[in-house]
Design an enzyme around this catalytic site. Structure first.
Site, short mmCIF file in Angstrom:
data_model
loop_
_atom_site.label_atom_id
_atom_site.label_comp_id
_atom_site.label_asym_id
_atom_site.label_seq_id
_atom_site.Cartn_x
_atom_site.Cartn_y
_atom_site.Cartn_z
N CYS A 1 0.84 -1.20 0.00
CA CYS A 1 0.00 0.00 0.00
C CYS A 1 0.88 1.25 0.00
O CYS A 1 1.43 1.64 1.03
CB CYS A 1 -0.93 0.02 1.20
N CYS B 1 -0.21 4.13 2.42
CA CYS B 1 0.13 3.84 3.82
C CYS B 1 1.64 3.93 4.05
O CYS B 1 2.08 4.43 5.08
CB CYS B 1 -0.40 2.47 4.23
#
EC number: 1.11.1.28
Length: 182
Positions: free
Chosen positions: A130, A133
């Protein structure tokens, strides 16, 4: 199960992975708690029972019960967040502007130093891929005083733990295929 047992299972083609296992777990940039929390959270993120068991057994010798729980919490919360925020990022900015409406209280009160929890969340985000993130946790880790080298060390731990899981699962699948063909 132990880290040595994982290393012993590495086939010849994964010699570099085998050598890297010990190297990434001995870093001067991270504390012992940061290393083993990142390793445990990353192992959980791989979803490999063998890797989880081996890393958890070794991590138990290096982590307090609170740190173990926090590493597991980082893996759990990031399993959810990595999917949601990767979706939001890849589908467009409209979703990024909307409230996630997902409970994330563990991030505010992880039970360990926030820097450690953020490093572990970064490691799990690396395993789960991700980008949003990763950027967010890298920014937090740096803001809390960690060096770029410490961030890199956490990512290296995640990368090697993921590679170990990949190799072992491939070997198990190939062995099963050979047994089925026999």
């Amino acid at each position: 199960m132990s880290i040595d047992a994982l290393k012993a299972r590495m086939p010849a083609y994964a010699k570099d992975i085998k050598l890297n296992i010990s190297n990434v777990l001995q870093t001067g940039e991270l504390t012992e708690q940061q290393v083993w929390g990142a390793a445990l959270a990353s192992a959980i993120a791989t979803r490999s029972p063998e890797v989880i068991a081996a890393v958890a057994a070794e991590a138990d010798r290096h982590l307090s019960p609170e740190a173990t729980e926090a590493a597991k919490t980082a893996a759990a919360i990031m399993a959810m967040n990595n999917v949601y925020y990767r979706f939001s990022h890849l589908t467009g900015s409209d979703y990024l502007q909307m409230p996630a409406r997902l409970r994330m209280n563990a991030i505010a009160n992880p039970g360990v130093d926030k820097l450690d929890f953020e490093l572990w969340s970064l490691a799990v985000s690396a395993v789960n891929g991700c980008g949003l993130c990763l950027k967010s946790h890298e920014k937090e880790v740096i803001a809390k005083g960690a060096s770029k080298e410490a961030v890199q060390d956490a990512a290296r731990i995640a990368a090697v733990i993921q590679a170990v899981a990949t190799v072992l699962e491939a070997e198990d699948a190939l062995a099963g295929e050979a047994r089925a063909a026999a």
